[in-house]
Design a protein around this motif. Sequence first.
Motif, PDB file in Angstrom:
ATOM      1  N   GLY A 343       0.733  -1.262  -0.248  1.00  0.00           N
ATOM      2  CA  GLY A 343       0.025   0.151   0.128  1.00  0.00           C
ATOM      3  C   GLY A 343       0.849   1.244   0.044  1.00  0.00           C
ATOM      4  N   ALA A 344       2.238   0.968   0.051  1.00  0.00           N
ATOM      5  CA  ALA A 344       3.051   2.279   0.047  1.00  0.00           C
ATOM      6  C   ALA A 344       2.584   3.409  -1.088  1.00  0.00           C
ATOM      7  N   PRO A 345       2.439   2.908  -2.103  1.00  0.00           N
ATOM      8  CA  PRO A 345       2.040   3.884  -3.421  1.00  0.00           C
ATOM      9  C   PRO A 345       1.003   4.582  -3.170  1.00  0.00           C
ATOM     10  N   ASN A 346       0.028   4.232  -2.164  1.00  0.00           N
ATOM     11  CA  ASN A 346      -1.151   4.926  -1.873  1.00  0.00           C
ATOM     12  C   ASN A 346      -1.251   5.353  -0.743  1.00  0.00           C
ATOM     13  N   ALA A 347      -0.052   6.309  -0.458  1.00  0.00           N
ATOM     14  CA  ALA A 347      -0.018   6.927   0.718  1.00  0.00           C
ATOM     15  C   ALA A 347       0.132   8.479   0.682  1.00  0.00           C
ATOM     16  N   SER A 348       0.556   9.060   1.830  1.00  0.00           N
ATOM     17  CA  SER A 348       1.018  10.502   1.399  1.00  0.00           C
ATOM     18  C   SER A 348       1.785  10.895   2.742  1.00  0.00           C
ATOM     19  N   ASN A 349       2.514  12.154   2.784  1.00  0.00           N
ATOM     20  CA  ASN A 349       3.277  12.432   3.893  1.00  0.00           C
ATOM     21  C   ASN A 349       2.243  13.490   4.703  1.00  0.00           C
ATOM     22  N   GLN A 350       1.139  12.997   5.200  1.00  0.00           N
ATOM     23  CA  GLN A 350       0.275  13.717   6.023  1.00  0.00           C
ATOM     24  C   GLN A 350      -0.334  12.748   6.921  1.00  0.00           C
TER      25      GLN A 350
END
Length: 662
Positions: A343-350
């Motif tokens: 799921g790393a590609p579907n994340a963010s830095n928030q």
Amino acid sequence: MSTKNQILEKGTENITPERQRLLRQNSQAQKQETTVSVEMPTQDEEKGRRSTSSMLKSQKKIYWRSPITMILAFLFGLGSALALHGYYSFLDGKKVGDSFQQQNALRIGTALAFITQISLVGSVHFAYVQCLWRALKSSEISIQAVNAGFDVTSSLLSFTNIEMLSNLRLASFLALIAWCIPIASLITPATLNVNSVMQVGSQMVNVSTLQIAQAAQYFNFAYTVPNQGQVSQNVQAYSGPRIILTRLAVATAGTGQILSLPAPFINATYQQNFYGPFVQCQTANSTIANQVDLAAERAEMALDPSIREVSNEYFAFVPALVNLSGVPLDAGVQVANLSDVNGAPNASNQLWMKFPRYPPDVTIPNVTDEADPYYLSCDLYNASYQVNFSWVNGIQSISMPKPEVVAVVAYPTNESSITAYEESLAYSAFMWALSSQLVGSMGFYQSTSSNGTENSVLGGIYADENQPTSGNNTTNTIFSEIYSNIGQTSLLGSSDFNSYFIKNHALQGHTGGVFSPQRLQDMAYARNRTLDVLIPELSSNITLSLIIDPLLAPPTMTNVTTTTPENIYSYHPFDVLLAYALAISFALLANILGLFAYFSNDASYDNSFSSIAFTTHGIHISGLSAHEKLGELPLDPKVARRKLLWYMRDNAEAGGYGFHLV
């Protein structure tokens, strides 16, 4: 044989032959002397005596060796005192060294103090003797007082003689000075002490320096896999943080403090300026708030059908803001699964979150108070750190101002810039490790099985009106649950969780106090601050804790200020100068009075036997001429070599008893 010789022979019958021989020689010498008449002198004889007295007076002169010795002794004592002051001043601030060097310093100081003492006392003694003889020449005084005068420099009991103190005032004063001068030698050694101080120095030393901002170091922070099919085969696809990064983040979050960093020295200080990740939080706008509510509703709907959510007290998640292909726009922002590397590609830095916060006017909340929903949005930034690291006796202390935010760090999806992409990999791994400690939920839940009853405390607040609130079956009892790692961190003590713990305290049936003792301890640990303060602090603490690992923070030459505990000499000159100033001043006064006595006496004296014997009128040693300079120095060498013999005669008229010349 004459009558005198018969008496002499009779008086010497019991004397050894050797002594009889010496006495006969003395008797023969006396025959050659002129017999002294005991009758009143005639006028001519009186004139002769005056003539003899004038002749003796004209022969008087000062024996300069005596006053010169007095002055030299004073100067030697003065020089020794100055040498002691100079030596102690030289040692002041110097490192003590080993015990042998320390003992040497004390020996030298004690020796100089002793030399000063005996020199000044000896100088004063010369002056005292001259003043004593001067006083005796002009005083009518008892033999007892004279004895006290000659003995006062060796016995303090002589000061009890009132006649001596009255008639020999100046001499008594000088004797008192001689007794008091040694006091200075008791003070001076104690003025050199050994103190433990911290010596400050600096040197270039290899210390750990965080390299997270270096593009080439990303592989130490983030897991990556080859990204096939991309423009460049060198591009690595991000798949999450490395274990060491997660482990350090968990340890820091659990303690709420910066981990113990490697110290270059037990006492050291240095400063570092570097770039690193920093998370900053602010109140979420309405758009984010709506998305958080939608995500919370989806999470509630995903619960087991046998469980009903009574109250949500905390909900936090990482929004999946990128690569949402195939997801309808009206479905809302999805929750990134941080436990799945896929799921790393579907994340963010928030990090988005929602929780109830009491209004500012509610200082002591209780279970009946309503808390308003509050929304928080946290973003990852690249920030400039200026940190002062210090250790005192191995205890770490770190101080720094708030990191200066430079720019928002984008999530690693743009591969057009390899350098920027690699930098974002390490920073995003940091955000992932931090967010893993905070995402999740907290709330109160109830089983929905039939024929159950609700908890009497919270049932009346949260239960449906048509649901029964009494009965013997407690299957439907309300319970609390924390579905988040935040329960293992110091952030659990935040005041933003007061609503949850107030209700939980009441749920357990406690009536005493608002919070449990465990909750009060957690609040003190977090200092009862809000999450928008604690989360940025946690991010900076994790950033600094990364320095503990040599892979994440390789050594770099840095100027380190060191403080080393050392034993140094500490000299207090005031006490020395005061003590010796008094001693030298009084010794100088004694020397001045002594010189005056020398010139007043017009001769030099000492307290030797010959001086006393030759200055005693009417009590003389038989066989010596009356013209023997009345005891002045120097002693005639011929007289000095004459031998004395103590004897007693049966007939006092035959010479009595006492010393006779041989």
